[in-house]
Design an enzyme around this catalytic site. Structure first.
Site, PDB file in Angstrom:
ATOM      1  N   ASP A 148       0.825  -1.206   0.000  1.00 46.41           N
ATOM      2  CA  ASP A 148       0.000   0.000   0.000  1.00 46.41           C
ATOM      3  C   ASP A 148       0.866   1.266   0.000  1.00 46.41           C
ATOM      4  OD1 ASP A 148      -2.915   1.138   0.863  1.00 46.41           O
ATOM      5  OD2 ASP A 148      -1.337   2.241   1.905  1.00 46.41           O
ATOM      6  N   TYR A 155       3.061   9.775  -0.216  1.00 50.69           N
ATOM      7  CA  TYR A 155       4.191   9.201   0.531  1.00 50.69           C
ATOM      8  C   TYR A 155       5.533   9.506  -0.132  1.00 50.69           C
ATOM      9  CZ  TYR A 155       0.380   6.393   2.559  1.00 50.69           C
ATOM     10  OH  TYR A 155      -0.792   5.979   3.130  1.00 50.69           O
ATOM     11  N   LYS A 177      -2.758   5.883  -4.134  1.00 46.76           N
ATOM     12  CA  LYS A 177      -3.849   6.825  -3.823  1.00 46.76           C
ATOM     13  C   LYS A 177      -3.573   8.175  -4.454  1.00 46.76           C
ATOM     14  CE  LYS A 177      -3.680   4.683   0.756  1.00 46.76           C
ATOM     15  NZ  LYS A 177      -2.227   4.495   0.966  1.00 46.76           N
ATOM     16  N   HIS A 183      -7.516   9.571  -1.929  1.00 49.17           N
ATOM     17  CA  HIS A 183      -6.874   9.545  -0.601  1.00 49.17           C
ATOM     18  C   HIS A 183      -7.755  10.179   0.476  1.00 49.17           C
ATOM     19  CE1 HIS A 183      -2.574   9.286   1.206  1.00 49.17           C
ATOM     20  NE2 HIS A 183      -3.476   9.025   2.127  1.00 49.17           N
TER      21      HIS A 183
HETATM   22  N1  LIG Z   1      -5.263   6.296   3.773  1.00 50.05           N
HETATM   23  C1  LIG Z   1      -4.663   7.038   4.658  1.00 50.05           C
HETATM   24  O1  LIG Z   1      -5.001   8.217   4.855  1.00 50.05           O
HETATM   25  C2  LIG Z   1      -3.568   6.442   5.466  1.00 50.05           C
HETATM   26  C3  LIG Z   1      -3.067   7.130   6.572  1.00 50.05           C
HETATM   27  C4  LIG Z   1      -2.044   6.531   7.304  1.00 50.05           C
HETATM   28  C5  LIG Z   1      -1.553   5.281   6.943  1.00 50.05           C
HETATM   29  N2  LIG Z   1      -2.038   4.653   5.833  1.00 50.05           N
HETATM   30  C6  LIG Z   1      -1.519   3.318   5.418  1.00 50.05           C
HETATM   31  O2  LIG Z   1      -1.641   2.428   6.516  1.00 50.05           O
HETATM   32  C7  LIG Z   1      -0.367   1.843   6.792  1.00 50.05           C
HETATM   33  C8  LIG Z   1      -0.228   1.483   8.252  1.00 50.05           C
HETATM   34  O3  LIG Z   1      -0.452   2.607   9.078  1.00 50.05           O
HETATM   35  P1  LIG Z   1       0.725   3.331   9.897  1.00 50.05           P
HETATM   36  O4  LIG Z   1       2.020   3.085   9.234  1.00 50.05           O
HETATM   37  O5  LIG Z   1       0.282   4.748  10.074  1.00 50.05           O
HETATM   38  O6  LIG Z   1       0.636   2.693  11.331  1.00 50.05           O
HETATM   39  P2  LIG Z   1       0.591   1.221  11.984  1.00 50.05           P
HETATM   40  O7  LIG Z   1       0.780   0.175  10.961  1.00 50.05           O
HETATM   41  O8  LIG Z   1      -0.609   1.204  12.842  1.00 50.05           O
HETATM   42  O9  LIG Z   1       1.822   1.273  12.957  1.00 50.05           O
HETATM   43  C9  LIG Z   1       3.134   1.379  12.474  1.00 50.05           C
HETATM   44  C10 LIG Z   1       4.037   1.665  13.672  1.00 50.05           C
HETATM   45  O10 LIG Z   1       4.008   0.570  14.581  1.00 50.05           O
HETATM   46  C11 LIG Z   1       5.307  -0.003  14.680  1.00 50.05           C
HETATM   47  N3  LIG Z   1       5.133  -1.467  14.670  1.00 50.05           N
HETATM   48  C12 LIG Z   1       4.786  -2.258  13.631  1.00 50.05           C
HETATM   49  N4  LIG Z   1       4.685  -3.545  14.000  1.00 50.05           N
HETATM   50  C13 LIG Z   1       4.980  -3.591  15.317  1.00 50.05           C
HETATM   51  C14 LIG Z   1       5.054  -4.632  16.274  1.00 50.05           C
HETATM   52  N5  LIG Z   1       4.800  -5.901  15.935  1.00 50.05           N
HETATM   53  N6  LIG Z   1       5.393  -4.315  17.555  1.00 50.05           N
HETATM   54  C15 LIG Z   1       5.641  -3.026  17.897  1.00 50.05           C
HETATM   55  N7  LIG Z   1       5.583  -2.001  17.036  1.00 50.05           N
HETATM   56  C16 LIG Z   1       5.255  -2.270  15.761  1.00 50.05           C
HETATM   57  C17 LIG Z   1       6.094   0.513  13.481  1.00 50.05           C
HETATM   58  O11 LIG Z   1       7.457   0.676  13.803  1.00 50.05           O
HETATM   59  P3  LIG Z   1       8.675   0.097  12.910  1.00 50.05           P
HETATM   60  O12 LIG Z   1       8.422   0.415  11.477  1.00 50.05           O
HETATM   61  O13 LIG Z   1       9.839   0.863  13.478  1.00 50.05           O
HETATM   62  O14 LIG Z   1       8.730  -1.358  13.211  1.00 50.05           O
HETATM   63  C18 LIG Z   1       5.449   1.880  13.242  1.00 50.05           C
HETATM   64  O15 LIG Z   1       6.002   2.857  14.109  1.00 50.05           O
HETATM   65  C19 LIG Z   1       0.607   2.926   6.313  1.00 50.05           C
HETATM   66  O16 LIG Z   1       1.930   2.458   6.173  1.00 50.05           O
HETATM   67  C20 LIG Z   1      -0.038   3.349   5.032  1.00 50.05           C
HETATM   68  O17 LIG Z   1       0.239   2.417   4.006  1.00 50.05           O
HETATM   69  C21 LIG Z   1      -3.044   5.208   5.106  1.00 50.05           C
END
Ligand SMILES: NC(=O)c1ccc[n+]([C@@H]2O[C@H](COP(=O)([O-])OP(=O)(O)OC[C@H]3O[C@@H](n4cnc5c(N)ncnc54)[C@H](OP(=O)(O)O)[C@@H]3O)[C@@H](O)[C@H]2O)c1
Length: 280
Positions: free
Chosen positions: A48, A53, A78, A111
């Site tokens: 994704d 990004y 997006k 988005h």
């Molecule tokens: N559509 C939108 O508006 C929108 C907005 C935000 C995000 N997104 C998408 O959603 C994806 C995921 O959301 P996100 O990146 O915001 O947050 P997330 O996946 O909820 O959390 C990621 C965070 O958690 C840590 N983490 C991951 N696995 C872990 C584990 N097993 N134990 C402890 N910590 C862990 C990661 O650190 P490390 O990387 O250091 O391990 C990172 O800091 C994004 O990458 C993006 O593709 C979309």
């Protein structure tokens, strides 16, 4: 069941992995290639990204370097707010495809909803699907009101709504609305960007199952029937986040996690983005 053969069927008939890999803030070619390589080896098939990004070119290079078979991967991108509108959306997606070194994406999302070019952007999406630039079209950060408004002019409705969703923001009414309208909900920040992991309830449930709090949250998403796209750049966490198919949460544990909801967003309020026509 495991991550690799766990697919949901979208309303347009396409198959989409239920669990995918988030690429927001995965930056630098070395980090990108290593993250995608580890993820693919662990069974993730959905990747994704987004224009916002700024890493579509790195994703494209990684996919090329790793020579991943096109029909085995599912790529989402997006369209950013600044690229909304009929002509700009189409031009920007052609540019995204160039950066990704792909002929098509599997899923193209608006988005954020914005007032300025709400319907024209969607008309462009319908046409891009017809042209084959994307297999499926969907939206992100759309609330019920935006979906209902879109339905007044859409020829085809979104098959996915990617929204902020985690134990502190459970969004039950929107989940039900999407389910009732054959829209798959996809959770972004499924781990609440790490903010949820310290909750005592999650630690207790995790200890019970000899799993981590992150695995418990992802299992909760899985059992809720939504799609989810955790991000990590650490090999061990990428593997851990995929290792959630060998245990299950009881109805009581699911309810305990539901009860953590306190309407806490890590991201923007969609209705305000709609009014401001940008992320504020
Ligand atoms: N559509 C939108 O508006 C929108 C907005 C935000 C995000 N997104 C998408 O959603 C994806 C995921 O959301 P996100 O990146 O915001 O947050 P997330 O996946 O909820 O959390 C990621 C965070 O958690 C840590 N983490 C991951 N696995 C872990 C584990 N097993 N134990 C402890 N910590 C862990 C990661 O650190 P490390 O990387 O250091 O391990 C990172 O800091 C994004 O990458 C993006 O593709 C979309």
């Amino acid at each position: 069941m495991n991550i690799q053969d766990n697919y949901l069927t979208l309303a347009d008939g396409q198959q989409m992995p239920q669990e995918g890999f988030g690429l927001y803030k995965v930056d630098g070619q070395g980090t990108m290639t290593a993250a995608i390589q580890h993820a693919f080896e662990d069974g993730y098939r959905l990747f994704d990204t987004a224009q916002l990004y700024g890493n579509e070119a790195e994703v494209g290079t990684a996919l090329k370097q790793l020579a991943l078979p096109r029909d085995e991967i599912f790529v989402t991108t997006k369209v950013a707010e600044e690229n909304q509108g009929y002509d700009r959306a189409i031009a920007s997606v052609k540019e995204s495809l160039q950066k990704l070194q792909l002929d098509y994406v599997d899923l193209l999302l608006v988005h954020w909803p914005i007032e300025r070019s709400f319907f024209e952007t969607w008309r462009a999406f319908e046409d891009m699907k017809k042209e084959g630039l994307t297999k499926s079209i969907g939206v992100s950060n759309f609330e019920m009101i935006h979906l209902q408004y879109l339905a007044t002019q859409a020829h085809e409705m979104p098959v996915v709504d990617q929204i902020e969703l985690h134990p502190l923001l459970t969004q039950k009414p929107l989940l039900k609305f999407n389910q009732d309208h054959q829209i798959i909900t996809q959770a972004w920040s499924p781990l609440g960007r790490g903010a949820v992991l310290g909750q005592d309830v999650l630690k207790q449930i995790a200890a019970q199952h000899q799993k981590s709090p992150a695995q418990v949250i992802l299992r909760w998403h899985l059992q809720n029937g939504v799609s989810f796209i955790p991000k990590s750049v650490h090999e061990a966490r990428i593997a851990q986040n995929a290792a959630i198919y060998d245990f299950s949460l009881t109805p009581a544990e699911m309810a305990q996690i539901d009860a953590l909801n306190n309407y806490q967003r890590t991201g923007r309020e969609p209705e305000l983005v709609y009014e401001y026509n940008r992320q504020y």
